[in-house]
Design an enzyme around this catalytic site. Structure first.
Site, mmCIF file in Angstrom:
data_model
loop_
_atom_site.group_PDB
_atom_site.id
_atom_site.type_symbol
_atom_site.label_atom_id
_atom_site.label_comp_id
_atom_site.label_asym_id
_atom_site.label_seq_id
_atom_site.Cartn_x
_atom_site.Cartn_y
_atom_site.Cartn_z
ATOM 1 N N ASP A 132 5.508 1.145 -12.746
ATOM 2 C CA ASP A 132 5.284 -0.527 -13.499
ATOM 3 C C ASP A 132 3.826 0.423 -14.125
ATOM 4 O O ASP A 132 1.877 -0.936 -14.342
ATOM 5 C CB ASP A 132 4.652 -1.551 -11.994
ATOM 6 N N HIS A 165 0.257 1.127 -8.734
ATOM 7 C CA HIS A 165 -1.026 0.381 -7.718
ATOM 8 C C HIS A 165 -1.927 1.830 -6.606
ATOM 9 O O HIS A 165 -0.312 2.153 -6.510
ATOM 10 C CB HIS A 165 -0.422 -0.621 -6.530
ATOM 11 N N ASP A 203 2.686 5.713 -8.657
ATOM 12 C CA ASP A 203 2.631 3.523 -8.802
ATOM 13 C C ASP A 203 1.361 2.972 -8.922
ATOM 14 O O ASP A 203 0.366 4.041 -8.944
ATOM 15 C CB ASP A 203 3.317 2.820 -7.432
ATOM 16 N N HIS A 255 2.029 -0.663 0.093
ATOM 17 C CA HIS A 255 0.772 -1.361 0.585
ATOM 18 C C HIS A 255 1.178 -1.394 2.029
ATOM 19 O O HIS A 255 -0.113 -2.033 2.881
ATOM 20 C CB HIS A 255 0.631 -2.664 -0.776
#
Ligand code: ZN
Length: 383
Positions: free
Chosen positions: A278, A192, A190, A153
């Site tokens: 995740d 996200h 991931d 991120h």
């Protein structure tokens, strides 16, 4: 002839990135406190992964790769220098937590800086960079890096979603700048979206960025199908948004129908995986239904792709994963295919009907999303 060995990056300094505890409950008017719980991106999870790799015998089968502090010049291939200096200052006086908007950048309200965070982040970036060198100098065939803090991120002047520096971006630049690679594939599994990585290479045809993530999730408005890159980079950003409830079969289908065919056409000289575990069914920060078996399967598919197109050159960088009990299992299952072993780790929830459901379900929603992604990306790729 490439080495058949697998490298392993870990440094005790990573454990000094202390994200602290959460204990405050917000009410509309005011707040109150509960017994403290670890921050979601807790150091305890990193420690448990390391212990799991050690205890299962995986660490001993890998070749240690020493981490080091990335230099400011190495960070500055993506991050602006004022941001690097700003993070150093904030961490020194830490603990610090956003939201914070300054003249040099931004930190969101989830990312915590402790006195050890800056050094940990430097060594995480340097660990990723050293792993690239070990692979491209044929000291190892592939590598897994248990990095902390995570990375995908982080943007040029922005710490976001627990991330400080973008290790994936820095590793790819190192492969290009130091070893002259012309085609690098980044696969971000991931749950996200890897907004920082997408941003770094959005106009770049030399880096194929493929992200699989929960649709309409975090960060908001990032990772939509329509975001495909710009100018020379058009078509080289491939977003595959997946609906909540996608389990092992859906992820495997996404890799078989999209990720692997893309890799076969692009023919990268190195594959970097931003590996966040995740998307598991126990993760508190998303609603996917992967199991350790699913992680093993998508990792096997990537190892197979790397063997086919780039002499097995593959680097797996640890990203998110917030289920303290289960992330170590999923991570070990993702690492085993790099070594070509199955050490017989029994799933923590073996025999439970929930696990079976996660491994067999393929919802209509997931099938539709995969079909939408295939049809859309056919504008640039044969899939
Ligand atoms: Zn994540």
């Amino acid at each position: 002839m490439s080495s058949s060995r697998t490298g392993f990056v870990f440094d005790e300094r990573y454990l000094a990135h202390d994200t602290g505890v959460e204990m405050r409950v917000q009410m509309r008017d005011g707040s109150f406190e509960l017994s403290p719980e670890p921050h979601p991106s807790s150091v305890a999870i990193t420690r448990r992964i390391k212990e799991f790799l050690d205890g299962s015998g995986l660490s001993a089968r890998m070749v240690p790769i020493t981490a080091r502090a990335a230099s400011e010049d190495e960070l500055a291939v993506y991050h602006i220098r004022a941001y690097i200096a700003g993070i150093r200052e904030l961490a020194r006086h830490g603990p610090a937590q956003g939201p914070l908007l300054t003249e040099w950048g931004e930190i969101d309200d989830e990312t915590v800086l402790s006195p050890g965070s800056f050094e940990a982040a430097l060594y995480a970036a340097g660990g990723a960079i050293n792993a690239v060198s070990a692979i491209l100098e044929d000291k190892v065939r592939n590598a897994y890096a248990l990095l902390r803090p995570p990375c995908h991120h982080a943007m040029s002047n922005k710490a976001l979603g627990f991330c400080i520096f973008n290790n994936t971006v820095l590793a790819a630049h190192h492969a290009r700048n130091t070893y002259g690679l012309e085609r690098i594939m980044i696969v971000d599994w991931d749950v996200h979206h890897g907004n920082g990585t997408q941003d770094a290479f959005y106009q770049d045809a030399g880096v194929l960025f493929v992200s699989l993530h929960q649709q309409n999730w975090f960060p908001r408005l990032w990772g939509e199908l329509e975001q495909v890159g710009r100018d020379a980079g058009e078509g080289y950003t491939v977003n595959i948004p997946l609906p909540p409830g996608t389990g092992d079969r859906g992820y495997r289908a996404a890799f078989e129908q999209l990720v692997v065919p893309l890799g076969l056409q692009f023919r990268p000289q190195l594959i970097i995986i931003t590996a966040g575990q995740d998307a598991s069914w126990l993760d508190p920060m998303a609603q996917m239904m992967m199991t350790m078996q699913g992680y093993r399967q998508i990792s096997q598919l990537m190892v197979g792709l790397a063997a086919e197109v780039c002499d097995g050159r593959l680097l797996m960088l640890q990203a998110g994963g917030y289920s303290a009990p289960y992330v170590p299992y999923c991570t070990a299952a993702a690492v085993e295919p790099l070594l070509g072993v199955d050490l017989g780790i029994v799933d923590l929830y073996a025999g439970s009907s929930e696990l079976e459901c996660c491994q067999t379900i393929l919802t209509l929603d997931t099938q539709r999303s995969l079909e939408d992604a295939r049809v859309w990306h056919r504008q640039w790729w044969k899939i």
